[in-house]
Design an enzyme around this catalytic site. Structure first.
Site, PDB file in Angstrom:
ATOM      1  N   GLY A  40       0.883  -1.174   0.000  1.00  0.00           N
ATOM      2  CA  GLY A  40       0.000   0.000   0.000  1.00  0.00           C
ATOM      3  C   GLY A  40       0.912   1.212   0.000  1.00  0.00           C
ATOM      4  N   LYS A  41       0.757   2.097  -0.976  1.00  0.00           N
ATOM      5  CA  LYS A  41       1.703   3.206  -1.106  1.00  0.00           C
ATOM      6  C   LYS A  41       1.754   4.094   0.139  1.00  0.00           C
ATOM      7  CE  LYS A  41       2.183   5.352  -5.043  1.00  0.00           C
ATOM      8  NZ  LYS A  41       3.583   5.003  -5.360  1.00  0.00           N
ATOM      9  N   ALA A  43       1.154   3.233   3.400  1.00  0.00           N
ATOM     10  CA  ALA A  43       1.907   2.549   4.460  1.00  0.00           C
ATOM     11  C   ALA A  43       3.381   2.463   4.091  1.00  0.00           C
ATOM     12  CB  ALA A  43       1.330   1.156   4.687  1.00  0.00           C
ATOM     13  N   LEU A 215      12.893   8.947 -12.977  1.00  0.00           N
ATOM     14  CA  LEU A 215      13.237   8.409 -14.297  1.00  0.00           C
ATOM     15  C   LEU A 215      13.900   7.049 -14.180  1.00  0.00           C
ATOM     16  CD1 LEU A 215      14.785  11.744 -15.708  1.00  0.00           C
ATOM     17  CD2 LEU A 215      12.469  10.880 -16.114  1.00  0.00           C
ATOM     18  N   GLY A 216      13.440   6.219 -13.228  1.00  0.00           N
ATOM     19  CA  GLY A 216      13.996   4.878 -13.082  1.00  0.00           C
ATOM     20  C   GLY A 216      15.503   4.913 -12.907  1.00  0.00           C
ATOM     21  N   GLY A 219      17.472   8.334 -12.623  1.00  0.00           N
ATOM     22  CA  GLY A 219      17.444   9.250 -11.491  1.00  0.00           C
ATOM     23  C   GLY A 219      16.168  10.053 -11.434  1.00  0.00           C
ATOM     24  N   ASP A 246       8.054   4.609  -3.710  1.00  0.00           N
ATOM     25  CA  ASP A 246       7.662   4.870  -2.317  1.00  0.00           C
ATOM     26  C   ASP A 246       8.887   5.077  -1.435  1.00  0.00           C
ATOM     27  OD1 ASP A 246       5.001   4.620  -3.036  1.00  0.00           O
ATOM     28  OD2 ASP A 246       4.941   2.484  -2.580  1.00  0.00           O
ATOM     29  N   ARG A 279      16.358  -5.654  -3.844  1.00  0.00           N
ATOM     30  CA  ARG A 279      15.662  -6.722  -3.112  1.00  0.00           C
ATOM     31  C   ARG A 279      14.217  -6.819  -3.580  1.00  0.00           C
ATOM     32  NH1 ARG A 279      18.896  -4.341   0.566  1.00  0.00           N
ATOM     33  NH2 ARG A 279      17.317  -2.741   0.892  1.00  0.00           N
TER      34      ARG A 279
HETATM   35  P1  ATP Z   1       7.718   1.789  -8.785  1.00  0.00           P
HETATM   36  O1  ATP Z   1       6.327   1.988  -9.278  1.00  0.00           O
HETATM   37  O2  ATP Z   1       8.426   0.615  -9.416  1.00  0.00           O
HETATM   38  O3  ATP Z   1       7.858   1.845  -7.301  1.00  0.00           O
HETATM   39  P2  ATP Z   1       8.096   4.244 -10.120  1.00  0.00           P
HETATM   40  O4  ATP Z   1       7.681   3.813 -11.483  1.00  0.00           O
HETATM   41  O5  ATP Z   1       7.166   5.051  -9.311  1.00  0.00           O
HETATM   42  O6  ATP Z   1       8.590   3.025  -9.278  1.00  0.00           O
HETATM   43  P3  ATP Z   1      10.778   4.865 -11.018  1.00  0.00           P
HETATM   44  O7  ATP Z   1      11.100   6.135 -11.683  1.00  0.00           O
HETATM   45  O8  ATP Z   1      10.790   3.622 -11.813  1.00  0.00           O
HETATM   46  O9  ATP Z   1       9.418   5.104 -10.236  1.00  0.00           O
HETATM   47  O10 ATP Z   1      11.791   4.634  -9.787  1.00  0.00           O
HETATM   48  C1  ATP Z   1      11.808   5.496  -8.670  1.00  0.00           C
HETATM   49  C2  ATP Z   1      13.239   5.742  -8.262  1.00  0.00           C
HETATM   50  O11 ATP Z   1      13.838   4.496  -7.911  1.00  0.00           O
HETATM   51  C3  ATP Z   1      14.125   6.326  -9.342  1.00  0.00           C
HETATM   52  O12 ATP Z   1      14.049   7.740  -9.363  1.00  0.00           O
HETATM   53  C4  ATP Z   1      15.496   5.832  -8.907  1.00  0.00           C
HETATM   54  O13 ATP Z   1      15.997   6.675  -7.892  1.00  0.00           O
HETATM   55  C5  ATP Z   1      15.201   4.484  -8.302  1.00  0.00           C
HETATM   56  N1  ATP Z   1      15.431   3.420  -9.290  1.00  0.00           N
HETATM   57  C6  ATP Z   1      14.508   2.781 -10.038  1.00  0.00           C
HETATM   58  N2  ATP Z   1      15.093   1.877 -10.861  1.00  0.00           N
HETATM   59  C7  ATP Z   1      16.413   1.951 -10.618  1.00  0.00           C
HETATM   60  C8  ATP Z   1      17.572   1.278 -11.125  1.00  0.00           C
HETATM   61  N3  ATP Z   1      17.489   0.343 -12.089  1.00  0.00           N
HETATM   62  N4  ATP Z   1      18.777   1.617 -10.622  1.00  0.00           N
HETATM   63  C9  ATP Z   1      18.902   2.558  -9.664  1.00  0.00           C
HETATM   64  N5  ATP Z   1      17.854   3.229  -9.140  1.00  0.00           N
HETATM   65  C10 ATP Z   1      16.636   2.941  -9.608  1.00  0.00           C
END
Ligand code: ATP
Length: 303
Positions: A40-41, A43, A215-216, A219, A246, A279
């Site tokens: 849950g986002k 929590a 941006l995954g 960053g 989260d 993890r």
């Molecule tokens: P999720 O829904 O999977 O929790 P999200 O789609 O809301 O994530 P993302 O932009 O994918 O958001 O990831 C959030 C943050 O997690 C990124 O800004 C980055 O800091 C970290 N992160 C995600 N993927 C990676 C990766 N492959 N390596 C390092 N950091 C990552």
């Protein structure tokens, strides 16, 4: 003195099952592996903020069932103030994620508790002071989310909105948002702009004081009145990104509540998010308190 963090959102059990192939209608397939985790986002972000050292409370609804008891016990164990977690006469929220051998997934989610939840605004104001952070996600209804943001802003609370999963258009609410955190897909959906820098500028123009687009592995893009700049991700061997957003939001708001500067808060949040992708699981993937402290010190030293 430190401000406090008050998350208004949901709490759920995340059940994930690994299968070789997703079941067809009428078919039964064997799970290769399965795990149950707390999620849950709302929590998730509260647990991360508490582990990051912020005085944290959660406003959320659980069902009157054993899952609700388990979720509550876990939150208390993590140091989250649960005085305003209410129990509704329904089942606690649950997400069932089925992942096949190719990584394709289906999700079935039950969100009755969050959908029926309406936090009492007087209680919310009694429980917080001016300057405290009120943090919301996209699991409560649009009117409830808008009402909380409006009240928070009128009473000098600071607000962070992370509107995933995007179920409603949050643009009319952005004038009451201090920090908006969205991922790239959400940013494009909200603005119809594929370029993150353009989307960030549009969301800033729509009223959010600061816009962060995650941006995954790249960053996060940070946009305020001075323009947009990229904070690079911390390198990680990613095996499961569930909960990374989260981990980022919870750490960021805890850092700002503890008066860290935005650049240090971003570095810390990026390092915690990177650690969480190494993890599996939702809350099971978040670093413990000691690791959080180490990551904080490393982020501050990098200045
Ligand atoms: P999720 O829904 O999977 O929790 P999200 O789609 O809301 O994530 P993302 O932009 O994918 O958001 O990831 C959030 C943050 O997690 C990124 O800004 C980055 O800091 C970290 N992160 C995600 N993927 C990676 C990766 N492959 N390596 C390092 N950091 C990552």
């Amino acid at each position: 003195t430190a401000a406090r963090v008050c998350v208004v959102g949901n709490a759920a059990i995340d059940l994930s099952v690994q299968v070789n192939a997703l079941p067809l209608p009428g078919e039964t397939v064997l799970a290769v592996e399965s795990r149950s985790d707390f999620g849950g986002k709302g929590a998730n972000q509260a647990v991360v903020a508490a582990r990051a050292g912020a005085e944290t409370q959660l406003f959320a609804a659980l069902g009157c069932d054993a899952d609700g008891d388990r979720i509550l016990a876990r939150l208390i164990d993590d140091g989250v103030n649960t005085q305003n977690v209410v129990r509704l006469s329904c089942a606690s929220d649950l997400s069932i994620v089925t992942v096949d051998a190719r990584g394709e997934n289906t999700i079935v989610t039950r969100n009755t508790a969050a959908a029926d939840y309406r936090p009492d605004l007087h209680t919310l104001l009694d429980a917080t002071h001016a300057g405290d952070w009120i943090v919301q996600q996209g699991n409560l209804s649009a009117p409830v989310t808008a009402e909380v943001l409006d009240t928070a802003r009128r009473k000098q609370r600071r607000t962070l909105l992370n509107p995933g999963p995007v179920r409603f258009d949050c643009r009319p609410m952005l004038a009451h948002v201090d920090i908006l955190v969205v991922n790239q897909v959400e940013a494009a959906a909200l603005t119809a702009l594929d370029n993150p820098a353009h989307a960030a500028a549009a969301l800033h123009d729509a009223g959010a004081r600061e816009v962060l687009i995650t941006l995954g592995a790249q960053g996060v893009l940070w946009c305020d009145e001075h323009g947009a700049r990229l904070a690079a991700a911390v390198r990680a061997q990613a095996i499961d990104t569930v909960g990374a957003g989260d981990a980022f939001c919870g750490t960021l708001v805890a850092a700002l509540a503890q008066n860290l500067t935005m650049p240090i808060a971003l570095r810390w949040a990026l390092s915690v998010a990177a650690s969480s992708v190494t993890r599996r699981g939702s809350q099971a993937s978040f670093p413990d308190r000691a690791t959080m402290r180490d990551l904080r010190n490393a982020s501050a030293d990098a200045e």
